[in-house]
Design a protein around this motif. Structure first.
Motif: not given
Length: 356
Positions: A215-216, A211-212, A107-108, A241
């Motif tokens: 908005e972590w 995961l994707g 994840p970004s 991942s």
């Protein structure tokens, strides 16, 4: 007179907020737990910004309850809702077949991903995951916690969080926050008590979404609480991942270690580094006589770690306070007792080792 939640809330209702009302009338008091003379509860602010201004009120609430007859100790956690201005999108759905991707992704904004696994259920893996996440957050790390146990999500209860994640567009998922940890679980998306009856592809699709699409934000580490065993979710996470590595939790008896070895073999097969082992339920100290009893044995996980040449990150006893704290939604790691210190030491080892 027996101390009750009503008595505690009655005292808290005397603390007036600057903009009117009190902690109880404004519905800011959560997860009141009483064990003898020990009282725990959470003050939940409307937003992270307001929570930053409420530390004096948290201290006043702690002092007010501590002054009550029969109260020996008080633990008060201050947390906040996520941004209220982001509405829930009715069209947001979790589950479905996974989408094709070229290779393993991360994840970004997330620097590291650590999977917490076990070969079998009932060894305290989810309790370890939540408390380790809180301990890392208390050590100054930016931490996320993904509850990937699709069939049996327990992190919403253990972290004292509730509500459905918002979505501005029906695709992006806004996670919840609790105890300084960014949090996502399938448990937020389904009714409590409702079974998730999905085949493997839907499990993989849900994990890919969480995961994707979540908005972590900027995280030092994302802790992933895996389901027990060596199934579809584990295979998807390890192959799709960019995992930093895995931590395996086991109790010390031979039966649990048999299954833990299968989890270790799975990670070896999937070329996922094992960062360390944790021995849970390592011993029980009788609160009446002070003697220690090794109900599930002792040292089995340490011997396995030595055999494999991987670190033993820590040993955790069977502890009533840990169970009560998890049931109340206030992880034991937010406190200062021996169990909290044990989690703090494990968090420190992960940080110093560059793993978190």
């Amino acid at each position: 007179m027996k101390l009750t939640q009503g008595h505690v809330k009655s005292v808290l209702s005397t603390l007036i907020l600057p903009d009117g009302g009190d902690l109880v009338s404004r519905d800011m008091v959560r997860a009141v737990a009483i064990d003898g003379g020990a009282v725990r509860f959470v003050i939940e602010a409307p937003s992270p910004e307001i929570a930053q201004q409420m530390e004096p009120l948290r201290r006043a609430a702690e002092a007010a309850v501590l002054a009550m007859d029969g109260v020996d100790s008080v633990s008060v956690a201050l947390t906040a809702h996520g941004p209220a201005e982001k509405p829930t999108a009715p069209s947001l759905k979790i589950g479905g077949h996974p989408k094709p991707q070229e290779g393993p992704t991360r994840p970004s904004g997330v620097d590291r991903i650590i999977a917490v696994a076990s070969g079998k259920g009932g060894v305290g893996k989810s309790t370890v995951s939540s408390n380790l996440a809180v301990a890392l957050a208390r050590a100054g790390r930016k931490v996320g916690l993904l509850d990937a146990d699709i069939y049996g999500p327990s992190q919403p209860r253990m972290m004292g969080a509730s509500g459905k994640p918002a979505s501005p567009d029906g695709k992006t998922i806004i996670p919840l926050h609790a105890h300084g940890v960014t949090l996502m679980s399938i448990g937020f998306m389904v009714e409590e008590g409702k079974a998730v009856v999905w085949r493997g592809p839907m499990l993989m699709g849900a994990l890919q979404q969480m995961l994707g699409q979540v908005e972590w934000g900027k995280l030092d580490v994302l802790i992933v609480d895996l389901p027990p065993g060596t199934g579809d979710v584990q295979l998807t996470l390890c192959t799709k991942s960019q995992l930093t590595g895995a931590v395996v939790v086991s109790t010390p008896q031979d039966v649990a270690l048999l299954d833990a070895r299968k989890a270790l073999d799975m990670f070896a097969t999937l070329r996922t580094p094992v960062l360390g082992l944790i021995e849970n339920m390592s011993g029980f100290v009788c609160p009446d006589c002070g003697s220690e009893h090794n109900i599930f044995g002792h040292g089995g996980v340490a011997a396995e770690a030595d055999k494999l040449g991987v670190p033993l990150l820590g040993t955790l006893p069977i502890d009533l306070e840990t169970r009560l704290a998890g049931d109340a939604g206030t992880p034991i790691a937010i406190g200062t007792d021996p169990a909290a210190e044990a989690y703090a030491r494990m968090a420190e080892r992960l940080i110093k080792g560059g793993m978190a």
